[in-house]
Design a protein around this motif. Structure first.
Motif, PDB file in Angstrom:
ATOM      1  N   ARG A  96       0.863  -1.180   0.000  1.00 17.37           N
ATOM      2  CA  ARG A  96       0.000   0.000   0.000  1.00 17.37           C
ATOM      3  C   ARG A  96       0.901   1.232   0.000  1.00 17.37           C
ATOM      4  N   GLY A 106       1.677   5.010   0.669  1.00 12.26           N
ATOM      5  CA  GLY A 106       1.172   6.071   1.527  1.00 12.26           C
ATOM      6  C   GLY A 106       0.958   7.370   0.784  1.00 12.26           C
ATOM      7  N   THR A 129      -3.647   7.132   2.849  1.00  7.36           N
ATOM      8  CA  THR A 129      -4.088   5.874   2.248  1.00  7.36           C
ATOM      9  C   THR A 129      -4.801   5.021   3.290  1.00  7.36           C
ATOM     10  N   LEU A 181      -6.017   1.955   5.435  1.00  2.00           N
ATOM     11  CA  LEU A 181      -5.532   0.630   5.812  1.00  2.00           C
ATOM     12  C   LEU A 181      -6.514   0.014   6.783  1.00  2.00           C
ATOM     13  N   TYR A 231      -1.167   7.424   6.349  1.00  2.37           N
ATOM     14  CA  TYR A 231      -2.129   6.336   6.225  1.00  2.37           C
ATOM     15  C   TYR A 231      -3.257   6.592   7.229  1.00  2.37           C
TER      16      TYR A 231
END
Length: 416
Positions: free
Chosen positions: A201, A203, A211, A213, A230
């Protein structure tokens, strides 16, 4: 929310572009430019639920105004963004103070850069609480937010102005009287880091570009001087624990960087909860946030700021920064970073609020938030949303997924 014109890049962003280094911070789309006043008598209004871009001088306070009622809690966060090529001292940072019209102090908070002395975005928050334990700051009227450097004259700090992002929000009062003391018993054992294969993933570069999570093992690449954002949905009654790992490098030669990787956890109002620094000598290293209690409305009555900050459900932000000093010994990278994120406990019912927050939905976890965390769809990422809607699924399913994702964006766009 009424959005103004997007603010022009400030000195930090301009310096990043000129040097070719990763951009330090992406401000919220539509952030309105506002100038801080030296005197509270000239302080411009911060409208609740909106985001602003300003500037923090090297010395002295800049002031802003909040117009508040006598019923709701209000929070304001200031994210300071130094230029990548600036220097900062160990104790320098940003300080936020909230006072009422009579000069009574409602709250004070500050955040510093730490022993790595690496310039990067940091945030501090202020608040006006309506609380039975606080006799002051209850009246309706004007309140003043002052923002300043913690140690502007400290050795090693350059006198450059910093970019500043400001966001103000409200939390409604509860419909019923609840507990007036923090929970005394919770599982304070150090949690074991989550195991399993890592999923990638990437950021984001700001709070509004964080982002999503969910619980899992996540990997990303990070370069010296870079900061990645995140967000993790944490509901009422849930506990979050995070371990950060920095992978080994092939670069030969002795060396050590203190607090090479800094991982900070911020709550939905962008108030810092806890952080951990990971030193680096070229071999794999890890560090974990301290054990944290479950999210509970009554945590606000705790004596410690760390517990008190865990007062809301909503999106909690993980902010990872790799010290620019790592490049001096171990090269420009990128370096592999692993985040082991655990969210334990079943979601519980929260307090019954007598109204809505502003921005709406900021202190809750919705089904759309959970879907975004599972898919890793960044708020406002139109390209990713379209790819998700059409990539390898049927037209009917694509339509349903697209509608769900657009709902996430619409809600988060308001929150931004």
């Amino acid at each position: 929310m009424i959005l103004g014109a997007a603010a022009v890049p400030g000195p930090a962003a301009a310096a990043a572009v000129a040097s070719g280094t990763p951009g330090p911070y992406t401000f919220a789309d539509g952030a309105q430019s506002i100038e801080g006043a030296r005197s509270t008598g000239d302080a411009a209004l911060l409208k609740l639920g909106e985001t602003y871009k300003s500037s923090l001088p090297s010395s002295g306070k800049v002031n802003y105004r909040l117009d508040l009622d006598a019923a709701t809690n209000a929070y304001v966060s200031a994210t300071a963004v130094p230029s990548p090529d600036s220097t900062v001292s160990v104790i320098d940072g940003v300080k936020v103070t909230v006072q009422d019209a009579e000069g009574n102090t409602c709250s004070v908070d500050n955040t510093s850069f730490g022993v790595a002395r690496s310039p990067h975005p940091i945030a501090a928050w202020g608040m006006r609480e309506i609380s039975p334990s606080k006799a002051l700051c209850r009246k309706a009227g004007a309140y003043y937010v002052s923002v300043e450097r913690v140690d502007p004259d400290g050795e090693g700090s350059s006198p450059d102005a910093w970019d500043l992002e400001l966001v103000a929000m409200t939390e409604p009062r509860t419909a019923k009287t609840g507990p007036t003391s923090a929970p005394e018993v919770w599982n304070s054992a150090t949690p074991q880091p989550l195991q399993g294969d890592a999923e990638r993933r990437e950021g984001g570069a700001g709070f509004t570009r964080a982002t999503p999570l969910d619980q899992g093992v996540w990997q990303d690449d990070i370069r010296p001087g870079q900061t990645l954002f995140y967000e993790v949905p944490v509901d009422w009654g849930q506990q979050i624990s995070v371990t950060a790992e920095l992978g080994s490098t092939e670069t030969d030669g002795p060396g050590y960087t203190s607090d090479a990787l800094d991982l900070a956890l911020y709550n939905p109002a962008r108030g810092e909860v806890a952080d951990v620094g990971v030193g680096y000598n070229g071999g794999q290293k890890s560090g974990s946030l301290p054990p944290l209690p479950p999210v509970d409305h009554a945590n606000r009555y705790a004596a410690t700021a760390q517990v008190s900050a865990l007062r809301f459900a909503g999106s909690y932000y993980l902010v990872a920064h790799l010290s620019e000093g790592v490049a001096d010994t171990f090269g420009d990278g990128p370096f592999r970073m692993t985040l082991r994120v655990r969210v334990s406990g079943q979601p519980q019912g929260g307090p019954e609020y007598a109204g809505e927050s502003d921005p709406e939905g900021v202190f809750e976890v919705s089904d759309q938030d959970r879907e975004a965390a599972a898919e890793g769809v960044a708020a406002g990422d139109d390209t990713a949303m379209r790819a998700l809607a059409v990539g390898g699924i049927g037209t009917g399913s694509a339509l349903l997924v697209g509608l769900g994702v657009w709902t996430v964006v619409a809600r988060r766009g308001t929150a931004a």
